[in-house]
Design a protein around this motif. Structure first.
Motif, short mmCIF file in Angstrom:
data_model
loop_
_atom_site.label_atom_id
_atom_site.label_comp_id
_atom_site.label_asym_id
_atom_site.label_seq_id
_atom_site.Cartn_x
_atom_site.Cartn_y
_atom_site.Cartn_z
N PHE A 77 0.69 -1.15 0.01
CA PHE A 77 0.02 -0.14 0.11
C PHE A 77 0.86 1.39 0.02
CE2 PHE A 77 -3.13 -3.11 1.55
CZ PHE A 77 -4.32 -2.62 0.89
N LYS A 78 2.09 1.17 -0.36
CA LYS A 78 3.10 2.16 -0.76
C LYS A 78 3.28 3.08 0.91
CE LYS A 78 2.95 1.27 -4.84
NZ LYS A 78 4.16 0.36 -5.70
N PHE A 79 3.13 2.39 1.97
CA PHE A 79 3.61 3.24 3.08
C PHE A 79 5.02 2.94 3.35
CE2 PHE A 79 -0.99 2.45 4.07
CZ PHE A 79 -1.29 3.64 4.70
N ILE A 80 5.65 2.15 2.74
CA ILE A 80 7.11 1.99 2.76
C ILE A 80 7.74 1.59 1.35
CG2 ILE A 80 7.39 1.38 5.38
CD1 ILE A 80 7.88 -1.47 4.36
N SER A 81 8.83 2.18 1.16
CA SER A 81 9.21 1.92 -0.39
C SER A 81 10.04 0.57 -0.51
CB SER A 81 10.27 3.08 -0.75
OG SER A 81 11.16 3.45 0.12
N ASP A 82 10.55 0.02 0.45
CA ASP A 82 11.59 -1.07 0.15
C ASP A 82 11.29 -1.96 1.49
OD1 ASP A 82 13.68 -2.89 -0.25
OD2 ASP A 82 15.11 -1.35 -0.19
N LEU A 83 11.09 -3.06 1.11
CA LEU A 83 11.13 -4.22 2.22
C LEU A 83 12.33 -4.36 3.17
CD1 LEU A 83 9.04 -7.28 0.33
CD2 LEU A 83 8.28 -5.56 2.16
N LYS A 84 13.44 -4.15 2.67
CA LYS A 84 14.53 -4.16 3.25
C LYS A 84 14.71 -2.97 4.37
CE LYS A 84 17.63 -6.14 -0.26
NZ LYS A 84 18.73 -5.87 -1.00
N MET A 85 13.73 -2.00 4.36
CA MET A 85 13.70 -0.92 5.25
C MET A 85 15.07 -0.27 5.73
SD MET A 85 10.50 -2.09 7.75
CE MET A 85 11.33 -3.49 8.32
N GLU A 86 15.85 0.04 4.67
CA GLU A 86 17.36 0.80 5.05
C GLU A 86 17.26 1.99 5.44
OE1 GLU A 86 19.38 -0.44 1.43
OE2 GLU A 86 19.68 -2.69 2.11
N THR A 87 16.09 2.71 5.28
CA THR A 87 16.20 4.05 5.72
C THR A 87 15.39 4.37 6.93
OG1 THR A 87 14.21 4.88 4.23
CG2 THR A 87 16.20 4.75 3.29
N LEU A 88 15.58 5.37 7.60
CA LEU A 88 14.61 5.74 8.90
C LEU A 88 13.30 6.01 8.43
CD1 LEU A 88 16.77 8.32 11.30
CD2 LEU A 88 16.28 5.83 11.53
N VAL A 93 7.14 3.48 10.47
CA VAL A 93 5.63 2.85 10.67
C VAL A 93 5.65 1.10 10.76
CG1 VAL A 93 3.51 2.45 9.35
CG2 VAL A 93 4.47 4.49 9.21
N PRO A 94 6.53 0.36 10.28
CA PRO A 94 6.64 -0.83 10.42
C PRO A 94 7.09 -1.25 11.98
CG PRO A 94 7.67 -0.41 8.45
CD PRO A 94 7.50 0.69 8.94
N TYR A 95 8.04 -0.60 12.39
CA TYR A 95 8.34 -0.44 13.94
C TYR A 95 7.15 -0.38 14.56
CZ TYR A 95 13.38 -1.49 12.82
OH TYR A 95 14.67 -1.71 12.51
N LEU A 96 6.36 0.78 14.38
CA LEU A 96 5.20 0.94 15.40
C LEU A 96 4.36 0.03 15.35
CD1 LEU A 96 4.96 4.77 14.86
CD2 LEU A 96 5.85 3.63 16.88
#
Length: 216
Positions: A77-88, A93-96
């Motif tokens: 749903f485009k809340f994050i741009s990369d599954l690796k989550m390399e940027t802050l 959101v995934p951490y929350l």
């Protein structure tokens, strides 16, 4: 270190898998660490499974499968741009979401499986660690891998020392060795700086050891 090996190690030892690793070790190598576990395991079953296997499967589903599904949904749903989550920005959101899930899991075990207080306490310590990572990640990229693996080492080491369980001697040694390889892998991949690795290691160890030593 080979880059491909570092990538495989990082994926295989994802922080969300650490609760399953901790409880698999305790349930099957040092079950005496969990009060009443063998008593209930000999008298109760979860469908076709033993109680231990049922509990471990439940922990795996709640602490790995559910968060992974939610993170993938955030990606779709485009809340994050990369599954690796390399940027802050991708991590916040995934951490929350993970904090919310792990808090629910800790509360669920605390109030619905009171016969296993050690399980609830360890899950609570993990939820606290993830909360700390989520807060720090609002401003700085601490290593979640370091927090996870050092928390695993701390939990097993603390239980081994406090309960004098010789059966955990080799698992602790293996966990320490794996932790070294994993942290080296994260540095090799330039996923984190040494400071981020060290901070994660201190956080994971302090939280897990404190809970085990003072509450179990």
């Amino acid at each position: 270190m080979n880059t491909r090996f570092a990538q495989i190690l990082s994926a295989a030892l994802h922080p969300l898998l650490m609760p399953t690793l901790i409880f698999a070790t305790l349930f099957y190598i040092a079950p005496e660490a969990i009060q009443n576990l063998e008593l209930f395991n000999s008298t109760s079953r979860v469908g076709m499974m033993s109680l231990k296997m049922g509990l471990l499967l439940l922990i795996f589903l709640q602490t790995f499968v559910l968060p992974v599904f939610c993170i993938y949904a955030l990606y779709r749903f485009k809340f994050i741009s990369d599954l690796k989550m390399e940027t802050l920005a991708d991590r916040r959101v995934p951490y929350l979401v993970s904090v919310a899930i792990y808090t629910f899991v800790a509360v669920f075990f605390t109030f619905n499986l009171r016969q296993f207080p050690e399980v609830s306490l360890i899950l609570t310590s993990i939820a606290f660690s993830i909360s700390a990572v989520a807060f720090i990640s609002l401003y700085w990229k601490i290593s979640a891998h370091a927090v996870g693996i050092s928390g695993t080492v701390g939990a097993l080491l603390g239980i081994a020392i406090k309960l004098a369980l010789a059966s955990l001697f080799y698992p602790v040694l293996v966990a320490i060795l794996i932790a070294g390889f994993l942290m080296s892998a994260r540095l090799h991949l330039n996923a984190h700086t040494p400071a981020q690795i060290i901070a994660g290691t201190i956080l994971g160890l302090v939280v897990s050891l404190s809970v085990v030593i003072f509450f179990i």
